[in-house]
Design an enzyme around this catalytic site. Structure first.
Site, PDB file in Angstrom:
ATOM      1  N   CYS A 136       0.839  -1.207   0.000  1.00 50.88           N
ATOM      2  CA  CYS A 136       0.000   0.000   0.000  1.00 50.88           C
ATOM      3  C   CYS A 136       0.871   1.253   0.000  1.00 50.88           C
ATOM      4  O   CYS A 136       1.403   1.645   1.041  1.00 50.88           O
ATOM      5  CB  CYS A 136      -0.928  -0.014   1.214  1.00 50.88           C
ATOM      6  N   CYS A 139      -0.370   4.142   2.138  1.00 50.93           N
ATOM      7  CA  CYS A 139      -0.145   3.929   3.571  1.00 50.93           C
ATOM      8  C   CYS A 139       1.318   4.127   3.958  1.00 50.93           C
ATOM      9  O   CYS A 139       1.624   4.742   4.968  1.00 50.93           O
ATOM     10  CB  CYS A 139      -0.543   2.510   3.974  1.00 50.93           C
ATOM     11  N   ASP A 140       2.232   3.565   3.169  1.00 53.39           N
ATOM     12  CA  ASP A 140       3.619   3.438   3.625  1.00 53.39           C
ATOM     13  C   ASP A 140       4.640   4.251   2.835  1.00 53.39           C
ATOM     14  O   ASP A 140       5.820   4.274   3.207  1.00 53.39           O
ATOM     15  CB  ASP A 140       4.029   1.946   3.578  1.00 53.39           C
TER      16      ASP A 140
HETATM   17  C1  LIG Z   1       0.448  -3.685   5.703  1.00 53.84           C
HETATM   18  C2  LIG Z   1      -0.745  -2.761   5.552  1.00 53.84           C
HETATM   19  C3  LIG Z   1      -0.634  -1.458   5.994  1.00 53.84           C
HETATM   20  C4  LIG Z   1      -1.724  -0.602   5.857  1.00 53.84           C
HETATM   21  N1  LIG Z   1      -1.592   0.678   6.332  1.00 53.84           N
HETATM   22  C5  LIG Z   1      -2.645   1.513   6.256  1.00 53.84           C
HETATM   23  C6  LIG Z   1      -2.552   2.844   6.769  1.00 53.84           C
HETATM   24  O1  LIG Z   1      -1.507   3.268   7.270  1.00 53.84           O
HETATM   25  N2  LIG Z   1      -3.660   3.636   6.657  1.00 53.84           N
HETATM   26  C7  LIG Z   1      -4.827   3.208   6.092  1.00 53.84           C
HETATM   27  O2  LIG Z   1      -5.797   3.967   6.050  1.00 53.84           O
HETATM   28  N3  LIG Z   1      -4.940   1.966   5.585  1.00 53.84           N
HETATM   29  C8  LIG Z   1      -3.891   1.106   5.651  1.00 53.84           C
HETATM   30  N4  LIG Z   1      -3.985  -0.151   5.118  1.00 53.84           N
HETATM   31  C9  LIG Z   1      -5.256  -0.535   4.467  1.00 53.84           C
HETATM   32  C10 LIG Z   1      -6.282  -0.907   5.542  1.00 53.84           C
HETATM   33  O3  LIG Z   1      -5.711  -1.869   6.390  1.00 53.84           O
HETATM   34  C11 LIG Z   1      -7.562  -1.433   4.925  1.00 53.84           C
HETATM   35  O4  LIG Z   1      -8.076  -0.521   3.993  1.00 53.84           O
HETATM   36  C12 LIG Z   1      -8.618  -1.667   6.006  1.00 53.84           C
HETATM   37  O5  LIG Z   1      -8.110  -2.517   7.014  1.00 53.84           O
HETATM   38  C13 LIG Z   1      -9.881  -2.275   5.419  1.00 53.84           C
HETATM   39  O6  LIG Z   1     -10.756  -2.508   6.455  1.00 53.84           O
HETATM   40  P1  LIG Z   1     -11.933  -3.562   6.368  1.00 53.84           P
HETATM   41  O7  LIG Z   1     -12.681  -3.400   7.649  1.00 53.84           O
HETATM   42  O8  LIG Z   1     -12.668  -3.422   5.095  1.00 53.84           O
HETATM   43  O9  LIG Z   1     -11.239  -5.004   6.284  1.00 53.84           O
HETATM   44  P2  LIG Z   1      -9.983  -5.693   6.956  1.00 53.84           P
HETATM   45  O10 LIG Z   1      -9.191  -4.791   7.814  1.00 53.84           O
HETATM   46  O11 LIG Z   1      -9.315  -6.410   5.847  1.00 53.84           O
HETATM   47  O12 LIG Z   1     -10.663  -6.773   7.899  1.00 53.84           O
HETATM   48  C14 LIG Z   1     -11.327  -7.883   7.375  1.00 53.84           C
HETATM   49  C15 LIG Z   1     -11.831  -8.715   8.534  1.00 53.84           C
HETATM   50  O13 LIG Z   1     -12.651  -9.772   8.037  1.00 53.84           O
HETATM   51  C16 LIG Z   1     -12.391 -10.919   8.787  1.00 53.84           C
HETATM   52  N5  LIG Z   1     -12.840 -12.084   8.004  1.00 53.84           N
HETATM   53  C17 LIG Z   1     -12.447 -12.497   6.777  1.00 53.84           C
HETATM   54  N6  LIG Z   1     -13.089 -13.632   6.430  1.00 53.84           N
HETATM   55  C18 LIG Z   1     -13.919 -13.911   7.459  1.00 53.84           C
HETATM   56  C19 LIG Z   1     -14.863 -14.954   7.718  1.00 53.84           C
HETATM   57  N7  LIG Z   1     -15.094 -15.934   6.856  1.00 53.84           N
HETATM   58  N8  LIG Z   1     -15.547 -14.943   8.905  1.00 53.84           N
HETATM   59  C20 LIG Z   1     -15.356 -13.946   9.796  1.00 53.84           C
HETATM   60  N9  LIG Z   1     -14.497 -12.924   9.589  1.00 53.84           N
HETATM   61  C21 LIG Z   1     -13.781 -12.931   8.455  1.00 53.84           C
HETATM   62  C22 LIG Z   1     -10.898 -10.867   9.081  1.00 53.84           C
HETATM   63  O14 LIG Z   1     -10.599 -11.650  10.222  1.00 53.84           O
HETATM   64  C23 LIG Z   1     -10.738  -9.382   9.359  1.00 53.84           C
HETATM   65  O15 LIG Z   1     -11.026  -9.130  10.696  1.00 53.84           O
HETATM   66  C24 LIG Z   1      -2.924  -1.037   5.242  1.00 53.84           C
HETATM   67  C25 LIG Z   1      -3.022  -2.361   4.802  1.00 53.84           C
HETATM   68  C26 LIG Z   1      -1.952  -3.216   4.946  1.00 53.84           C
HETATM   69  C27 LIG Z   1      -2.075  -4.641   4.464  1.00 53.84           C
END
Ligand SMILES: Cc1cc2nc3c(=O)[nH]c(=O)nc-3n(C[C@H](O)[C@H](O)[C@H](O)COP(=O)(O)OP(=O)(O)OC[C@H]3O[C@@H](n4cnc5c(N)ncnc54)[C@H](O)[C@@H]3O)c2cc1C
Length: 311
Positions: A136, A139-140
């Site tokens: 990302c 992000c980084d």
């Molecule tokens: C290394 C890294 C660094 C990042 N840094 C930043 C940053 O600095 N700033 C920023 O804004 N964004 C950052 N991002 C992006 C950010 O993490 C994502 O945009 C954000 O987390 C998305 O949120 P979400 O709630 O959609 O899903 P996610 O955070 O992906 O969470 C998905 C959830 O679904 C759950 N899940 C999946 N399948 C199932 C299932 N079958 N049953 C139950 N639960 C399930 C998982 O356990 C998880 O808890 C970064 C991403 C990465 C990988």
């Protein structure tokens, strides 16, 4: 007759979208139940510094922020189980959700299961994730000021990330395994004409190199003849795509060809009473704050739908 109790709403996934949906539905007295999934806290559990989530002037560690989001939602009554949802059935009301073989029922579902970045799987990658290798740039990127970095990929995201990263890096080398790009012509041209970007085609990462400070370079291989060369870099951004986590829906909710859920009416999906938020619907922004914003929208849509259709 089944004696399974019927919840108002089950939230699937515990990233910023899930916890925000949990906070809002809990404060709306809907007594939400969350299945947090195999990676409780979501993608941000993998990162040490978040500098772009409003409210943290000094920045905050990912795991710490996710713990705070969870605590805040639990304070208003969100019940969280750190378990994975195996499958759902939306063929009749109330909907069923299976977790470790056990059936749970709810009138509404909010799906917040995110999207996984696709990694290369090259030798040494796991050790350097978050220590120089990222997926990302937004992000980084700012952590790599005046450093030499590489970007891997040949689509629009790779071009966009390479161009964006020139704001920080002294040099960006774009690595692509073919000489044909999936990216649009205009994006390729922009990257090609940028003085800080060098494009290297017919190259793929065979192995990541490191020293005590973290990433130090990579061994690149020409896929045509297997010849190798070394490139030095202190940062690398893999931009070869994301995979939304939707296979457990088994086709019951409409998705696009890549598996992203398609919103039909605001955050409601193709099935009435099933809502989706965060990276699982988002092919464009993929940020913590946008995921949290969508979690809020889904919770409000869900609350109104329950009011109009169930209660
Ligand atoms: C290394 C890294 C660094 C990042 N840094 C930043 C940053 O600095 N700033 C920023 O804004 N964004 C950052 N991002 C992006 C950010 O993490 C994502 O945009 C954000 O987390 C998305 O949120 P979400 O709630 O959609 O899903 P996610 O955070 O992906 O969470 C998905 C959830 O679904 C759950 N899940 C999946 N399948 C199932 C299932 N079958 N049953 C139950 N639960 C399930 C998982 O356990 C998880 O808890 C970064 C991403 C990465 C990988």
């Amino acid at each position: 007759m089944s004696d399974v109790s019927i919840h108002n709403v089950i939230i699937i996934g515990s990233g910023p979208a899930g916890y925000t949906a949990g906070l809002y539905t809990a404060r709306a007295m809907l007594e939400p139940l969350m299945f947090a999934g195999y990676m409780s806290g979501g993608q941000l559990m993998l990162t040490s510094d978040i500098e772009n989530f409003p409210g943290y002037p000094e920045g905050i560690g990912g795991p710490e922020m996710m713990m705070q989001l969870r605590e805040q939602a639990e304070r208003f009554g969100l019940k969280v189980q750190d378990k994975n949802v195996e499958r759902i059935d939306t063929s009749s009301q109330p909907y069923s959700v299976w977790v470790e073989g056990e059936e749970h029922k709810a009138h509404a579902l909010i799906i917040c299961t995110g999207a996984e970045a696709i990694w290369l799987g090259a030798e040494g990658e796991d050790e350097q994730k978050g220590r120089g290798i990222s997926t990302c740039a937004t992000c980084d990127g700012a952590f790599f000021r005046d450093e030499e970095i590489i970007v891997i990929g040949g689509g629009d995201s790779a071009m966009e990330e390479a161009t964006f990263l020139t704001r920080f890096a002294s040099k960006v080398t774009l690595i692509h395994r073919r000489d044909v790009f999936r990216a649009s012509k205009v994006m390729v041209e922009r990257a090609e004409n940028h003085p800080k970007i060098e494009i290297r085609t017919f190259r793929q990462v065979k192995k990541w190199l490191s020293n005590e400070k973290g990433l130090s370079g990579a061994i690149l291989e020409d896929p045509r003849d297997g010849n190798t060369e070394e490139i030095s870099c202190t940062g690398a951004f893999i931009a070869i795509g994301h995979k939304p986590i939707t296979s457990f829906l088994d086709g019951q909710i409409e998705t696009d060809d890549s598996g992203y859920i398609i919103p039909k009416e605001h955050t409601m999906t193709s099935v009435a009473g099933v809502f989706a938020a965060g990276d699982v619907v988002d092919t464009r922004y993929r940020q913590a704050i946008t995921a949290a914003g969508m979690g809020c929208q889904a919770a409000i849509d869900c609350e109104r739908w329950l009011e109009e259709n169930i209660h």
